[in-house]
Design a protein around this motif. Structure first.
Motif, PDB file in Angstrom:
ATOM      1  N   MET A 119      20.249  14.136  21.692  1.00  0.00           N
ATOM      2  CA  MET A 119      20.183  12.825  21.045  1.00  0.00           C
ATOM      3  C   MET A 119      21.159  11.859  21.704  1.00  0.00           C
ATOM      4  O   MET A 119      22.282  12.227  22.023  1.00  0.00           O
ATOM      5  N   PRO A 120      20.724  10.640  21.897  1.00  0.00           N
ATOM      6  CA  PRO A 120      21.484   9.674  22.696  1.00  0.00           C
ATOM      7  C   PRO A 120      22.596   8.950  21.942  1.00  0.00           C
ATOM      8  O   PRO A 120      22.481   7.783  21.613  1.00  0.00           O
ATOM      9  N   TYR A 121      23.682   9.662  21.658  1.00  0.00           N
ATOM     10  CA  TYR A 121      24.834   9.024  21.026  1.00  0.00           C
ATOM     11  C   TYR A 121      25.944   8.877  22.061  1.00  0.00           C
ATOM     12  O   TYR A 121      26.912   9.606  22.058  1.00  0.00           O
ATOM     13  N   ASP A 122      25.812   7.952  22.987  1.00  0.00           N
ATOM     14  CA  ASP A 122      26.892   7.734  23.934  1.00  0.00           C
ATOM     15  C   ASP A 122      27.002   6.254  24.283  1.00  0.00           C
ATOM     16  O   ASP A 122      26.135   5.452  23.944  1.00  0.00           O
ATOM     17  N   ASP A 123      28.078   5.895  24.971  1.00  0.00           N
ATOM     18  CA  ASP A 123      28.360   4.487  25.259  1.00  0.00           C
ATOM     19  C   ASP A 123      27.419   3.866  26.279  1.00  0.00           C
ATOM     20  O   ASP A 123      27.347   2.638  26.372  1.00  0.00           O
ATOM     21  N   ASP A 124      26.712   4.671  27.054  1.00  0.00           N
ATOM     22  CA  ASP A 124      25.794   4.136  28.065  1.00  0.00           C
ATOM     23  C   ASP A 124      24.439   3.740  27.486  1.00  0.00           C
ATOM     24  O   ASP A 124      23.596   3.200  28.183  1.00  0.00           O
ATOM     25  N   VAL A 125      24.221   4.026  26.214  1.00  0.00           N
ATOM     26  CA  VAL A 125      22.930   3.756  25.579  1.00  0.00           C
ATOM     27  C   VAL A 125      22.970   2.411  24.867  1.00  0.00           C
ATOM     28  O   VAL A 125      23.916   2.103  24.141  1.00  0.00           O
ATOM     29  N   GLU A 126      21.931   1.621  25.091  1.00  0.00           N
ATOM     30  CA  GLU A 126      21.762   0.358  24.389  1.00  0.00           C
ATOM     31  C   GLU A 126      20.626   0.541  23.385  1.00  0.00           C
ATOM     32  O   GLU A 126      19.541   0.998  23.750  1.00  0.00           O
ATOM     33  N   ASN A 127      20.881   0.230  22.124  1.00  0.00           N
ATOM     34  CA  ASN A 127      19.886   0.389  21.059  1.00  0.00           C
ATOM     35  C   ASN A 127      19.353  -0.979  20.660  1.00  0.00           C
ATOM     36  O   ASN A 127      20.115  -1.838  20.221  1.00  0.00           O
ATOM     37  N   ILE A 128      18.047  -1.161  20.812  1.00  0.00           N
ATOM     38  CA  ILE A 128      17.401  -2.437  20.530  1.00  0.00           C
ATOM     39  C   ILE A 128      16.391  -2.259  19.402  1.00  0.00           C
ATOM     40  O   ILE A 128      15.458  -1.457  19.532  1.00  0.00           O
ATOM     41  N   GLU A 129      16.576  -2.985  18.316  1.00  0.00           N
ATOM     42  CA  GLU A 129      15.574  -2.970  17.260  1.00  0.00           C
ATOM     43  C   GLU A 129      14.519  -4.011  17.629  1.00  0.00           C
ATOM     44  O   GLU A 129      14.720  -5.204  17.477  1.00  0.00           O
ATOM     45  N   PHE A 130      13.389  -3.527  18.151  1.00  0.00           N
ATOM     46  CA  PHE A 130      12.345  -4.407  18.674  1.00  0.00           C
ATOM     47  C   PHE A 130      11.287  -4.753  17.640  1.00  0.00           C
ATOM     48  O   PHE A 130      10.473  -5.655  17.850  1.00  0.00           O
ATOM     49  N   SER A 131      11.280  -4.049  16.526  1.00  0.00           N
ATOM     50  CA  SER A 131      10.399  -4.343  15.404  1.00  0.00           C
ATOM     51  C   SER A 131      11.115  -3.853  14.155  1.00  0.00           C
ATOM     52  O   SER A 131      12.106  -3.122  14.239  1.00  0.00           O
ATOM     53  N   LYS A 132      10.622  -4.237  13.023  1.00  0.00           N
ATOM     54  CA  LYS A 132      11.298  -3.901  11.770  1.00  0.00           C
ATOM     55  C   LYS A 132      11.499  -2.391  11.637  1.00  0.00           C
ATOM     56  O   LYS A 132      10.545  -1.623  11.736  1.00  0.00           O
ATOM     57  N   ASN A 133      12.760  -1.959  11.474  1.00  0.00           N
ATOM     58  CA  ASN A 133      13.115  -0.548  11.291  1.00  0.00           C
ATOM     59  C   ASN A 133      12.621   0.370  12.412  1.00  0.00           C
ATOM     60  O   ASN A 133      12.363   1.555  12.189  1.00  0.00           O
ATOM     61  N   THR A 134      12.495  -0.170  13.608  1.00  0.00           N
ATOM     62  CA  THR A 134      12.069   0.609  14.776  1.00  0.00           C
ATOM     63  C   THR A 134      12.927   0.196  15.966  1.00  0.00           C
ATOM     64  O   THR A 134      12.941  -0.979  16.339  1.00  0.00           O
ATOM     65  N   ALA A 135      13.636   1.158  16.532  1.00  0.00           N
ATOM     66  CA  ALA A 135      14.557   0.858  17.630  1.00  0.00           C
ATOM     67  C   ALA A 135      14.314   1.779  18.814  1.00  0.00           C
ATOM     68  O   ALA A 135      13.880   2.921  18.657  1.00  0.00           O
TER      69      ALA A 135
END
Length: 154
Positions: A119-135
């Motif tokens: 699972m991608p829990y690190d500082d190099d990951v960018e999380n974008i919520e591109f639709s409601k409740n979906t990232a």
């Protein structure tokens, strides 16, 4: 194929999971024309070719295959995810992207993460919520996970 985050515009499709049909869909219905298949050949991220952006998640994803996990919806930026194709994408097409991904589910929070077992829990990951409740989690142009907080219906 690369994935690039963009500030600003975000879709407002709500992710829904039908327990009876064992599948994701969105409300309102998303008019999309390309599918990026994740977790085998039945779950997809749907793309608008007009904007070349991710819109929503859809498709069959049976609960019996889900793995229990403790999940926290990531800190996200609001925006869109642009898909840069390295081929000529055409309406009605689809492509396999991450066939070995699995679905993880936290029964306490209702959060779902579709990714490989790391699972991608690190500082190099960018999380974008591109639709409601979906990232989407993006690392150096690669999609590493999809996070969903769906509404469950019978």
């Amino acid at each position: 194929m690369k994935f690039i985050s963009q500030k600003g515009f975000k879709y407002h499709f709500s992710p829904i999971y039908s327990i009876k049909e064992q599948s994701f869909f969105s409300k309102p219905d998303a008019l999309t024309d390309f599918s990026i298949m994740i977790k085998g050949a039945y779950t997809s991220l749907d793309v608008s070719l007009i904007s070349s952006t991710l819109c929503c998640i859809s498709g069959y994803n049976p609960q019996k295959t889900w793995k229990k996990a403790k999940l926290i919806y990531p800190v996200v930026k609001q925006g869109s995810v642009k898909v840069i194709f390295d081929f000529q994408a055409e309406k009605g097409m689809g492509i396999d992207y991450a066939v070995n991904w699995e679905t993880f589910y936290d029964i306490d929070t209702g959060i779902i993460c579709i990714c490989d077992s790391n699972m991608p829990y690190d500082d190099d990951v960018e999380n974008i919520e591109f639709s409601k409740n979906t990232a989407a989690s993006i690392r150096k142009g690669d999609l590493t996970a999809v996070w969903i907080r769906p509404f469950f219906v019978q």
